[in-house]
Design a protein around this motif. Structure first.
Motif, mmCIF file in Angstrom:
data_model
loop_
_atom_site.group_PDB
_atom_site.id
_atom_site.type_symbol
_atom_site.label_atom_id
_atom_site.label_comp_id
_atom_site.label_asym_id
_atom_site.label_seq_id
_atom_site.Cartn_x
_atom_site.Cartn_y
_atom_site.Cartn_z
ATOM 1 N N GLU A 298 -26.054 17.631 2.371
ATOM 2 C CA GLU A 298 -25.643 16.547 1.491
ATOM 3 C C GLU A 298 -24.125 16.470 1.402
ATOM 4 O OE1 GLU A 298 -26.393 15.108 -3.076
ATOM 5 O OE2 GLU A 298 -27.911 16.367 -2.110
ATOM 6 N N LYS A 299 -23.479 17.627 1.379
ATOM 7 C CA LYS A 299 -22.012 17.670 1.303
ATOM 8 C C LYS A 299 -21.395 17.061 2.567
ATOM 9 C CE LYS A 299 -18.205 20.811 0.400
ATOM 10 N NZ LYS A 299 -17.806 22.188 0.117
ATOM 11 N N GLU A 300 -21.945 17.405 3.747
ATOM 12 C CA GLU A 300 -21.420 16.865 5.004
ATOM 13 C C GLU A 300 -21.633 15.342 5.062
ATOM 14 O OE1 GLU A 300 -22.079 20.559 8.118
ATOM 15 O OE2 GLU A 300 -23.802 19.301 7.565
ATOM 16 N N LEU A 301 -22.755 14.884 4.569
ATOM 17 C CA LEU A 301 -23.046 13.460 4.560
ATOM 18 C C LEU A 301 -22.063 12.714 3.651
ATOM 19 C CD1 LEU A 301 -24.881 11.145 5.438
ATOM 20 C CD2 LEU A 301 -26.355 11.686 3.504
ATOM 21 N N HIS A 302 -21.782 13.266 2.488
ATOM 22 C CA HIS A 302 -20.831 12.644 1.559
ATOM 23 C C HIS A 302 -19.438 12.602 2.184
ATOM 24 C CE1 HIS A 302 -23.151 12.590 -2.399
ATOM 25 N NE2 HIS A 302 -24.008 12.977 -1.467
ATOM 26 N N GLU A 303 -19.042 13.686 2.825
ATOM 27 C CA GLU A 303 -17.721 13.749 3.448
ATOM 28 C C GLU A 303 -17.626 12.722 4.583
ATOM 29 O OE1 GLU A 303 -13.884 14.510 4.252
ATOM 30 O OE2 GLU A 303 -15.000 15.155 2.480
ATOM 31 N N LEU A 304 -18.660 12.605 5.364
ATOM 32 C CA LEU A 304 -18.688 11.643 6.464
ATOM 33 C C LEU A 304 -18.579 10.219 5.925
ATOM 34 C CD1 LEU A 304 -19.117 11.156 9.529
ATOM 35 C CD2 LEU A 304 -21.556 11.102 9.054
ATOM 36 N N GLU B 185 -15.404 7.611 6.543
ATOM 37 C CA GLU B 185 -15.611 6.294 7.141
ATOM 38 C C GLU B 185 -15.124 5.181 6.225
ATOM 39 O OE1 GLU B 185 -19.589 5.778 8.559
ATOM 40 O OE2 GLU B 185 -19.410 7.439 9.972
ATOM 41 N N LEU B 186 -15.337 5.333 4.928
ATOM 42 C CA LEU B 186 -14.859 4.330 3.982
ATOM 43 C C LEU B 186 -13.335 4.299 3.944
ATOM 44 C CD1 LEU B 186 -17.398 4.812 1.068
ATOM 45 C CD2 LEU B 186 -17.195 2.819 2.566
ATOM 46 N N LEU B 187 -12.705 5.471 3.995
ATOM 47 C CA LEU B 187 -11.245 5.522 4.016
ATOM 48 C C LEU B 187 -10.688 4.887 5.285
ATOM 49 C CD1 LEU B 187 -10.466 9.072 2.568
ATOM 50 C CD2 LEU B 187 -9.775 6.875 1.612
ATOM 51 N N GLU B 188 -11.289 5.207 6.428
ATOM 52 C CA GLU B 188 -10.819 4.668 7.707
ATOM 53 C C GLU B 188 -10.981 3.154 7.770
ATOM 54 O OE1 GLU B 188 -12.849 6.779 10.803
ATOM 55 O OE2 GLU B 188 -11.828 8.669 10.345
ATOM 56 N N SER B 189 -12.022 2.638 7.156
ATOM 57 C CA SER B 189 -12.241 1.191 7.183
ATOM 58 C C SER B 189 -11.351 0.462 6.188
ATOM 59 C CB SER B 189 -13.704 0.876 6.889
ATOM 60 O OG SER B 189 -14.005 1.165 5.539
ATOM 61 N N GLY B 190 -10.700 1.212 5.303
ATOM 62 C CA GLY B 190 -9.844 0.598 4.296
ATOM 63 C C GLY B 190 -10.605 0.138 3.078
ATOM 64 N N TYR B 191 -11.882 0.404 3.047
ATOM 65 C CA TYR B 191 -12.716 -0.059 1.944
ATOM 66 C C TYR B 191 -12.338 0.621 0.640
ATOM 67 C CZ TYR B 191 -16.935 -1.507 -0.541
ATOM 68 O OH TYR B 191 -17.810 -2.046 -1.440
ATOM 69 N N LEU B 192 -12.025 1.919 0.679
ATOM 70 C CA LEU B 192 -11.674 2.631 -0.558
ATOM 71 C C LEU B 192 -10.301 2.231 -1.074
ATOM 72 C CD1 LEU B 192 -13.023 6.256 -0.040
ATOM 73 C CD2 LEU B 192 -13.936 4.455 -1.490
ATOM 74 N N ASN B 193 -9.447 1.738 -0.207
ATOM 75 C CA ASN B 193 -8.101 1.332 -0.616
ATOM 76 C C ASN B 193 -8.071 -0.101 -1.132
ATOM 77 O OD1 ASN B 193 -7.150 3.823 0.188
ATOM 78 N ND2 ASN B 193 -6.725 3.110 2.265
ATOM 79 N N ASN B 194 -9.177 -0.793 -1.007
ATOM 80 C CA ASN B 194 -9.272 -2.181 -1.424
ATOM 81 C C ASN B 194 -9.212 -2.257 -2.948
ATOM 82 O OD1 ASN B 194 -9.911 -4.864 -1.833
ATOM 83 N ND2 ASN B 194 -11.548 -4.877 -0.303
ATOM 84 N N SER B 195 -8.348 -3.126 -3.461
ATOM 85 C CA SER B 195 -8.158 -3.210 -4.915
ATOM 86 C C SER B 195 -9.360 -3.826 -5.625
ATOM 87 C CB SER B 195 -6.900 -4.026 -5.228
ATOM 88 O OG SER B 195 -7.050 -5.332 -4.708
ATOM 89 N N SER B 196 -10.255 -4.452 -4.867
ATOM 90 C CA SER B 196 -11.406 -5.070 -5.511
ATOM 91 C C SER B 196 -12.469 -4.045 -5.908
ATOM 92 C CB SER B 196 -12.032 -6.119 -4.585
ATOM 93 O OG SER B 196 -12.590 -5.489 -3.461
#
Length: 136
Positions: free
Chosen positions: A104-110, A114-125
């Motif tokens: 579960e930990k590896e899945l969360h990290e993955l 992926e969200l960071l690389e896609s820029g999704y986590l940096n999105n202000s929305s």
């Protein structure tokens, strides 16, 4: 029945093969005589060709059109058969990759990576804490 086996089934009479390959029946019989293609025979002694035979005849026609003589064609076809056999042997010798389940930990990290690389986590929305249930 496997797909590979179905392609090897003798299905086509010489008239159909002639249409498919744009070779005359005489040319096809000549290539058989020279052992470039070996169709199976029906109970009535009719030649029956498989998909593989049709492919081989098309390859022979292409090589003839390029100016390769029969001796050259035999060598080309022989080399192709050797390459196919070597590839099959190599694939059989490769160890099968063991796939393991992610923790579960590896899945969360993955997912986080992926969200960071896609820029999704940096999105202000993204509302703060919206994904917090996944990362605890």
């Amino acid at each position: 029945m496997e797909y590979k086996d179905r392609k090897a089934m003798p299905l086509f009479p010489i008239s159909i093969v002639s249409e498919l390959t744009e070779l005359s029946a005489r040319q096809i019989r000549y290539y058989e005589e020279k052992s470039l293609v070996t169709p199976l025979r029906s109970e009535g002694n009719r030649r029956l060709y498989s998909f593989y035979d049709v492919d081989r005849l098309i390859e022979i026609k292409r090589l003839i059109d390029e100016g390769v003589n029969l001796a050259g064609i035999k060598q080309v076809l022989k080399l192709k058969e050797i390459q196919i056999q070597e590839k099959q042997v190599t694939e059989q010798q490769k160890p099968k990759e063991q796939k393991r389940d992610l923790t579960e930990k590896e899945l969360h990290e993955l997912l986080r990576r992926e969200l960071l690389e896609s820029g999704y986590l940096n999105n202000s929305s993204i509302i703060q804490g919206e994904l917090s249930r996944f990362y605890h």
